[in-house]
Design a protein around this motif. Structure first.
Motif, PDB file in Angstrom:
ATOM      1  N   GLU A 206      10.125  -0.885  -6.074  1.00 38.09           N
ATOM      2  CA  GLU A 206      10.993  -0.235  -7.014  1.00 38.09           C
ATOM      3  C   GLU A 206       9.966  -0.329  -8.398  1.00 38.09           C
ATOM      4  OE1 GLU A 206      14.740  -1.963  -7.570  1.00 38.09           O
ATOM      5  OE2 GLU A 206      15.411  -1.900  -5.450  1.00 38.09           O
ATOM      6  N   HIS A 207       9.155  -1.082  -8.591  1.00 42.06           N
ATOM      7  CA  HIS A 207       8.452  -1.143  -9.803  1.00 42.06           C
ATOM      8  C   HIS A 207       6.910  -0.683  -9.472  1.00 42.06           C
ATOM      9  CE1 HIS A 207      11.875  -3.009 -11.662  1.00 42.06           C
ATOM     10  NE2 HIS A 207      11.909  -3.692 -10.439  1.00 42.06           N
ATOM     11  N   GLY A 208       6.070  -0.708 -10.640  1.00 38.44           N
ATOM     12  CA  GLY A 208       4.712  -0.201 -10.402  1.00 38.44           C
ATOM     13  C   GLY A 208       4.441   0.993 -10.030  1.00 38.44           C
ATOM     14  N   LYS A 209       3.099   1.525 -10.366  1.00 39.74           N
ATOM     15  CA  LYS A 209       2.791   2.809 -10.179  1.00 39.74           C
ATOM     16  C   LYS A 209       1.438   2.853  -8.950  1.00 39.74           C
ATOM     17  CE  LYS A 209      -0.273   5.952 -12.642  1.00 39.74           C
ATOM     18  NZ  LYS A 209      -1.327   5.832 -13.560  1.00 39.74           N
ATOM     19  N   PRO A 210       1.913   3.563  -8.236  1.00 42.41           N
ATOM     20  CA  PRO A 210       0.863   3.487  -6.984  1.00 42.41           C
ATOM     21  C   PRO A 210      -0.525   4.255  -7.516  1.00 42.41           C
ATOM     22  CG  PRO A 210       2.941   4.442  -6.240  1.00 42.41           C
ATOM     23  CD  PRO A 210       3.158   4.073  -7.825  1.00 42.41           C
ATOM     24  N   SER A 211      -1.668   3.836  -7.248  1.00 39.65           N
ATOM     25  CA  SER A 211      -2.850   4.123  -8.085  1.00 39.65           C
ATOM     26  C   SER A 211      -3.715   4.416  -6.902  1.00 39.65           C
ATOM     27  CB  SER A 211      -3.380   3.323  -9.085  1.00 39.65           C
ATOM     28  OG  SER A 211      -3.762   1.955  -8.398  1.00 39.65           O
ATOM     29  N   GLU A 212      -4.048   3.765  -5.680  1.00 43.38           N
ATOM     30  CA  GLU A 212      -5.053   3.947  -4.961  1.00 43.38           C
ATOM     31  C   GLU A 212      -4.618   3.580  -3.508  1.00 43.38           C
ATOM     32  OE1 GLU A 212      -9.067   2.479  -5.854  1.00 43.38           O
ATOM     33  OE2 GLU A 212      -8.052   1.868  -7.807  1.00 43.38           O
ATOM     34  N   MET A 213      -5.229   4.208  -2.277  1.00 34.03           N
ATOM     35  CA  MET A 213      -4.831   4.062  -0.926  1.00 34.03           C
ATOM     36  C   MET A 213      -5.981   4.120  -0.117  1.00 34.03           C
ATOM     37  SD  MET A 213      -2.042   6.050   1.589  1.00 34.03           S
ATOM     38  CE  MET A 213      -3.287   7.540   1.715  1.00 34.03           C
ATOM     39  N   ILE A 214      -6.052   3.127   0.813  1.00 27.67           N
ATOM     40  CA  ILE A 214      -7.012   3.227   1.839  1.00 27.67           C
ATOM     41  C   ILE A 214      -6.288   3.357   3.140  1.00 27.67           C
ATOM     42  CG2 ILE A 214      -8.824   2.110   2.974  1.00 27.67           C
ATOM     43  CD1 ILE A 214      -9.383   0.686   0.440  1.00 27.67           C
TER      44      ILE A 214
ATOM     45  N   VAL B  57      -2.298   0.011  -0.273  1.00 27.72           N
ATOM     46  CA  VAL B  57      -1.690   0.644  -1.308  1.00 27.72           C
ATOM     47  C   VAL B  57      -1.926  -0.404  -2.450  1.00 27.72           C
ATOM     48  CG1 VAL B  57      -0.001   1.718  -2.325  1.00 27.72           C
ATOM     49  CG2 VAL B  57      -0.259   1.939   0.057  1.00 27.72           C
ATOM     50  N   ILE B  58      -2.451   0.351  -3.755  1.00 32.84           N
ATOM     51  CA  ILE B  58      -2.713  -0.596  -4.797  1.00 32.84           C
ATOM     52  C   ILE B  58      -1.660  -0.052  -5.876  1.00 32.84           C
ATOM     53  CG2 ILE B  58      -3.988  -1.245  -6.667  1.00 32.84           C
ATOM     54  CD1 ILE B  58      -6.280  -1.618  -4.708  1.00 32.84           C
ATOM     55  N   LEU B  59      -0.744  -1.021  -6.473  1.00 35.35           N
ATOM     56  CA  LEU B  59       0.233  -0.561  -7.450  1.00 35.35           C
ATOM     57  C   LEU B  59      -0.222  -1.291  -8.885  1.00 35.35           C
ATOM     58  CD1 LEU B  59       2.112  -0.909  -4.756  1.00 35.35           C
ATOM     59  CD2 LEU B  59       3.641   0.091  -6.444  1.00 35.35           C
ATOM     60  N   THR B  60      -0.433  -0.470  -9.704  1.00 38.43           N
ATOM     61  CA  THR B  60      -0.483  -0.922 -11.314  1.00 38.43           C
ATOM     62  C   THR B  60       0.763  -1.033 -12.142  1.00 38.43           C
ATOM     63  OG1 THR B  60      -1.264   1.048 -11.909  1.00 38.43           O
ATOM     64  CG2 THR B  60      -3.052  -0.172 -11.287  1.00 38.43           C
ATOM     65  N   ASP B  61       0.444  -1.331 -13.321  1.00 38.21           N
ATOM     66  CA  ASP B  61       1.716  -1.633 -14.475  1.00 38.21           C
ATOM     67  C   ASP B  61       2.811  -2.267 -13.609  1.00 38.21           C
ATOM     68  OD1 ASP B  61       0.166  -0.249 -16.215  1.00 38.21           O
ATOM     69  OD2 ASP B  61       0.760   1.867 -15.258  1.00 38.21           O
ATOM     70  N   ILE B  62       2.644  -3.480 -12.870  1.00 42.56           N
ATOM     71  CA  ILE B  62       3.806  -4.147 -12.161  1.00 42.56           C
ATOM     72  C   ILE B  62       3.377  -5.556 -12.638  1.00 42.56           C
ATOM     73  CG2 ILE B  62       2.423  -4.447 -10.035  1.00 42.56           C
ATOM     74  CD1 ILE B  62       5.246  -4.233  -8.586  1.00 42.56           C
ATOM     75  N   THR B  63       4.658  -6.206 -13.034  1.00 41.62           N
ATOM     76  CA  THR B  63       4.510  -7.894 -13.530  1.00 41.62           C
ATOM     77  C   THR B  63       4.547  -8.480 -12.452  1.00 41.62           C
ATOM     78  OG1 THR B  63       6.728  -7.726 -13.743  1.00 41.62           O
ATOM     79  CG2 THR B  63       5.569  -7.076 -15.739  1.00 41.62           C
ATOM     80  N   ARG B  64       4.111  -9.772 -12.688  1.00 42.90           N
ATOM     81  CA  ARG B  64       4.012 -10.824 -11.618  1.00 42.90           C
ATOM     82  C   ARG B  64       5.749 -11.096 -10.967  1.00 42.90           C
ATOM     83  NH1 ARG B  64       0.370 -15.792 -10.280  1.00 42.90           N
ATOM     84  NH2 ARG B  64       1.436 -16.721  -8.780  1.00 42.90           N
ATOM     85  N   GLU B  65       6.479 -11.038 -12.041  1.00 47.25           N
ATOM     86  CA  GLU B  65       8.170 -11.103 -11.701  1.00 47.25           C
ATOM     87  C   GLU B  65       8.651 -10.192 -10.893  1.00 47.25           C
ATOM     88  OE1 GLU B  65       6.870 -11.530 -14.892  1.00 47.25           O
ATOM     89  OE2 GLU B  65       6.828 -13.668 -14.952  1.00 47.25           O
ATOM     90  N   GLU B  66       8.084  -9.068 -11.151  1.00 41.32           N
ATOM     91  CA  GLU B  66       8.367  -7.606 -10.294  1.00 41.32           C
ATOM     92  C   GLU B  66       7.709  -7.831  -9.005  1.00 41.32           C
ATOM     93  OE1 GLU B  66       9.063  -4.396 -14.043  1.00 41.32           O
ATOM     94  OE2 GLU B  66       7.013  -4.611 -12.941  1.00 41.32           O
ATOM     95  N   SER B  67       6.550  -8.170  -9.068  1.00 42.96           N
ATOM     96  CA  SER B  67       5.940  -8.430  -7.641  1.00 42.96           C
ATOM     97  C   SER B  67       6.627  -9.313  -6.750  1.00 42.96           C
ATOM     98  CB  SER B  67       4.475  -8.671  -7.843  1.00 42.96           C
ATOM     99  OG  SER B  67       3.763  -7.759  -8.406  1.00 42.96           O
ATOM    100  N   GLU B  68       7.131 -10.360  -7.287  1.00 42.39           N
ATOM    101  CA  GLU B  68       7.983 -11.450  -6.543  1.00 42.39           C
ATOM    102  C   GLU B  68       9.022 -10.851  -6.135  1.00 42.39           C
ATOM    103  OE1 GLU B  68       7.464 -14.807  -9.294  1.00 42.39           O
ATOM    104  OE2 GLU B  68       5.514 -15.291  -8.715  1.00 42.39           O
ATOM    105  N   GLU B  69       9.650 -10.088  -6.789  1.00 38.59           N
ATOM    106  CA  GLU B  69      10.977  -9.554  -6.585  1.00 38.59           C
ATOM    107  C   GLU B  69      10.930  -8.613  -5.323  1.00 38.59           C
ATOM    108  OE1 GLU B  69      12.614  -7.156  -9.624  1.00 38.59           O
ATOM    109  OE2 GLU B  69      12.829  -8.739 -11.120  1.00 38.59           O
ATOM    110  N   TYR B  70       9.861  -7.914  -5.318  1.00 35.21           N
ATOM    111  CA  TYR B  70       9.338  -7.143  -4.238  1.00 35.21           C
ATOM    112  C   TYR B  70       9.241  -8.064  -2.906  1.00 35.21           C
ATOM    113  CZ  TYR B  70       7.470  -3.728  -0.844  1.00 35.21           C
ATOM    114  OH  TYR B  70       7.061  -3.145   0.184  1.00 35.21           O
ATOM    115  N   VAL B  71       8.441  -9.245  -3.073  1.00 34.23           N
ATOM    116  CA  VAL B  71       8.334 -10.053  -1.982  1.00 34.23           C
ATOM    117  C   VAL B  71       9.697 -10.648  -1.469  1.00 34.23           C
ATOM    118  CG1 VAL B  71       7.518 -12.344  -1.284  1.00 34.23           C
ATOM    119  CG2 VAL B  71       5.869 -10.668  -2.742  1.00 34.23           C
ATOM    120  N   GLU B  72      10.363 -10.884  -2.239  1.00 37.19           N
ATOM    121  CA  GLU B  72      11.965 -11.104  -2.025  1.00 37.19           C
ATOM    122  C   GLU B  72      12.685  -9.997  -1.207  1.00 37.19           C
ATOM    123  OE1 GLU B  72      13.545 -14.097  -1.918  1.00 37.19           O
ATOM    124  OE2 GLU B  72      11.804 -14.942  -2.868  1.00 37.19           O
TER     125      GLU B  72
END
Length: 126
Positions: free
Chosen positions: A45-53, A63-78
């Motif tokens: 739900e958060h972050g901006k996709p920037s690169e893909m291999i 896939v690499i996403l930028t502009d995502i906080t650690r808290e938002e990343s942890e929400e994604y893991v949840e």
């Protein structure tokens, strides 16, 4: 610097699984990619996709996403856990967090550092 750390972490994971001929596509992206790998996980739900291999021969997509906080990343893991992914043993320190996960024949490696999140998706044929 932090983006480079994520790329290095993902590259290290890929080198562990990749042997032989290298036949892959890589590039910059501006939206969540749609392919057989990314359809196996919820779209962040958060972050901006920037690169893909993607490497069909080796069976992975990163896939690499930028502009995502650690808290938002942890929400994604949840969200992944809620979707049935089990967390395997990972790395957690102040600078970076690496979380390997598995559901059925799909393996993930989530790498978090600063405002960057890398997602490596592989599908096992077993």
């Amino acid at each position: 610097m932090k983006k480079k750390l994520i790329i290095i972490l993902l590259a290290a994971c890929l080198m562990l699984t990749a042997c032989g001929e290298k036949n892959y596509e890589t590039g910059e992206i501006d939206k969540w990619p749609k392919n057989k790998y990314t359809k196996m996980i919820p779209e962040p739900e958060h972050g901006k996709p920037s690169e893909m291999i993607i490497d069909e021969n080796m069976g992975y997509c990163s896939v690499i996403l930028t502009d995502i906080t650690r808290e938002e990343s942890e929400e994604y893991v949840e969200a992944l856990r809620a979707d049935g992914y089990e967390e395997l043993e990972g790395i957690n320190d102040l600078a970076a967090l690496g979380i390997p996960m598995k559901k059925d024949n799909v393996y993930l490696n989530i790498a978090l550092s600063g405002e960057t999140m890398g997602i490596n998706i592989s599908i096992s044929e077993e």
